[in-house]
Scaffold this active site. Structure first.
Site, short mmCIF file in Angstrom:
data_model
loop_
_atom_site.label_atom_id
_atom_site.label_comp_id
_atom_site.label_asym_id
_atom_site.label_seq_id
_atom_site.Cartn_x
_atom_site.Cartn_y
_atom_site.Cartn_z
N GLU A 166 0.86 -1.20 -0.03
CA GLU A 166 0.22 -0.31 -0.17
C GLU A 166 0.65 1.16 0.24
O GLU A 166 1.14 2.15 1.24
CB GLU A 166 -0.65 -0.41 1.29
CG GLU A 166 -1.45 -1.29 1.13
CD GLU A 166 -3.17 -1.01 2.48
OE1 GLU A 166 -2.88 -0.25 2.81
OE2 GLU A 166 -3.05 -1.68 2.34
N GLU A 357 -4.95 -8.74 0.97
CA GLU A 357 -5.70 -8.41 2.51
C GLU A 357 -7.35 -8.42 2.15
O GLU A 357 -7.63 -7.53 1.13
CB GLU A 357 -5.27 -6.95 2.83
CG GLU A 357 -3.60 -7.34 4.18
CD GLU A 357 -3.40 -5.96 3.53
OE1 GLU A 357 -3.77 -4.97 4.59
OE2 GLU A 357 -2.21 -5.36 4.13
O1 IFM Z 1 -3.58 -2.68 8.79
C1 IFM Z 1 -4.36 -2.52 7.96
C2 IFM Z 1 -2.43 -3.22 7.32
O2 IFM Z 1 -1.62 -2.96 7.91
C3 IFM Z 1 -2.52 -2.11 5.64
N1 IFM Z 1 -3.97 -2.30 4.91
C4 IFM Z 1 -5.42 -2.12 5.64
C5 IFM Z 1 -4.95 -2.64 7.45
C6 IFM Z 1 -6.69 -2.57 8.03
O3 IFM Z 1 -6.19 -0.86 7.98
#
Ligand code: IFM
Length: 459
Positions: A166, A357
């Protein structure tokens, strides 16, 4: 190159990140990261928390490996803390830091789980921030050198690599909105940080062996303008959330839509000869982190301002509408957004995708040793189903990784928002772990996959 995830079925995994779970921030030669410095400033984190202890996973490797084995998933995605491995950011390597990841990888493989390593999940060595952080090209070069060091040690056993997690958050929450480390509010300089992050990715790709499977993990979003009046801000939002990353990776250029909001990238001093060529075609696969769609609107609605509205320099005044239902962190639940995103992104990039994710924060209660979390199960069920629909529609999506194994340090939200399949009781000194109902749900999906079932199964 053979991709480590097969195309014929969806693989299942679970993801974590170093600063959110490891703790042990001053052990075995680790140097401070930008998150250690940021969290030491009063008012930066909702509950005043930090990652100094987190889930103490650095000391509880065996406990957490046992949880992963019990979960039964095929993949474990983790990130490596740069300040553990190259404490000064460049130069001297700390073997004790590498030893920890070595033990993790060996432990996973011994129990039949495949490791997927992310090289940067936001814990930049503080010394590099003091030398300019991601506003400096030198950080991109240092990142590539660090990537080579890690690959040299783990590359014989880790088959799936991602450079950044990200980078939008690192650039825009870190250097424009200032709500993530390093907490800077530099407006359009965040576009420069974005360019250097992608450059670091591209240079890392060049130093890793050609037969390594290397991707980048992006939190792309479907952008759904609330009404016609919001079409211009929607174009700007799409430029910063999606195009600024995909344009150089696919086309080796920044499109007009990006240059309109990010004029800083017209400068030959920022985007130098060879940068865009190095970025083009630099991913073997693409990771997508998805939680919620974005609904841009013009300001002036009778609603509280959205906390992320300062994260889009160059876009002009915008607001973001969040519809119901929402998770505990205030994000709209809308699984069709994932289906759309996977289809459109695959059409755009044409490389295998992995949902690296996906998950949900809910306010869980530990009652008599049990955490029942039906809302999280429903969220995961609907998003796995959306992923399968995208596959049916032709998107080459190879994996779905749940965020996350443990309730952990949720950045500026501290410990107030919990995404884990496993509850971590912070009221106890020894941080006891309790499997939630959603842990059992993922176990059943993993078992069903082994029988060759299509996900999600209901039982
Ligand atoms: O916890 C975060 C992660 O570190 C990166 N993606 C989003 C998750 C939830 O906010």
């Amino acid at each position: 190159m053979t991709h480590p995830l097969a195309p014929d079925r969806l693989a299942l995994g679970v993801a974590t990140a170093s600063y959110q779970i490891e703790g042990a921030v001053d052990e075995d030669g680790r140097s401070p990261s930008i998150w250690d410095e940021f969290t030491s400033r009063p008012g930066t984190v909702r509950d005043g928390g930090d990652g100094s202890r987190a889930c103490d996973s650095y000391h509880r490797l065996d406990d957490d490996l046992a949880l992963i084995e019990d979960l039964g998933v095929e993949w474990y995605r983790f990130s490596i803390a740069w300040p553990r491995v190259v404490p000064d950011g460049t130069g001297r390597v700390e073997p004790r830091g590498l030893d920890y990841y070595d033990r993790l990888v060996d432990g996973l493989l011994a129990q039949g789980c495949r490791p997927a390593a992310t090289l940067y999940h936001w814990d930049l060595p503080q010394r590099l921030e003091e030398a300019g952080g991601w506003l400096s090209r030198d950080t991109a070069r240092a990142f590539a050198d660090y990537a080579a060091v890690v690959h040299e040690r783990l590359g014989d056993r880790v088959q799936l690599w991602s450079t950044h997690n990200e980078p939008w958050c690192a650039a825009y929450l870190g250097y424009a909105a200032g709500v993530h480390a390093p907490g800077r509010r530099e407006g359009g300089q965040a576009h420069v940080a974005a360019h250097h992050l992608t450059l670091g990715h591209a240079w890392a790709r060049q130093v890793l062996p050609a037969d390594a499977s290397v991707g980048i993990v992006l939190n792309l979003v479907p952008v759904w303008p609330e009404d016609d009046a919001a079409r211009d801000v929607a174009r700007g939002l799409d430029a910063i959330r999606n195009r600024i990353w995909l344009d150089p990776l696919v086309d080796g250029a920044y499109s007009d839509a990006v240059l309109e909001v990010a004029p800083e990238l017209r400068s030959d001093d920022v985007v130098r000869d060879g940068d865009l060529g190095a970025m083009r075609g630099s991913v073997d696969w693409l990771g997508i982190n998805y939680y919620t769609p974005m609904r841009p609107a013009l300001p002036g609605r009778d609603a509280p301002p959205h906390p992320e509205r300062h994260a889009y320099p160059g876009v002009g005044d915008l607001d973001l509408v969040v519809r119901e239902p929402r998770t505990d962190i205030g994000w709209e639940v809308e699984a069709t957004g994932l289906e759309e995103l996977l289809r459109t992104t695959y059409e755009r990039v044409g490389v295998p995708l992995v949902v690296t994710e996906n998950g949900a924060a809910y306010a869980d209660q530990l009652v008599d040793g049990v955490v029942d979390d039906p809302d999280r199960i429903a969220y995961l069920h609907d998003h796995v189903a959306a992923t399968e629909r995208a596959r049916d529609a032709g998107a080459d999506v190879r994996g779905y990784f749940v965020w996350t194994l443990l309730d952990n340090f949720e950045w500026a939200e501290g410990y107030t928002k919990t995404f884990g399949l496993v509850h971590v009781d912070r009221t106890h000194q020894d941080l006891p772990r309790t499997r939630k109902s959603s842990f059992g749900w993922v176990q059943r999906q993993a078992a069903a996959l082994q029988r060759g079932a299509r996900l999600p199964v209901t039982s």
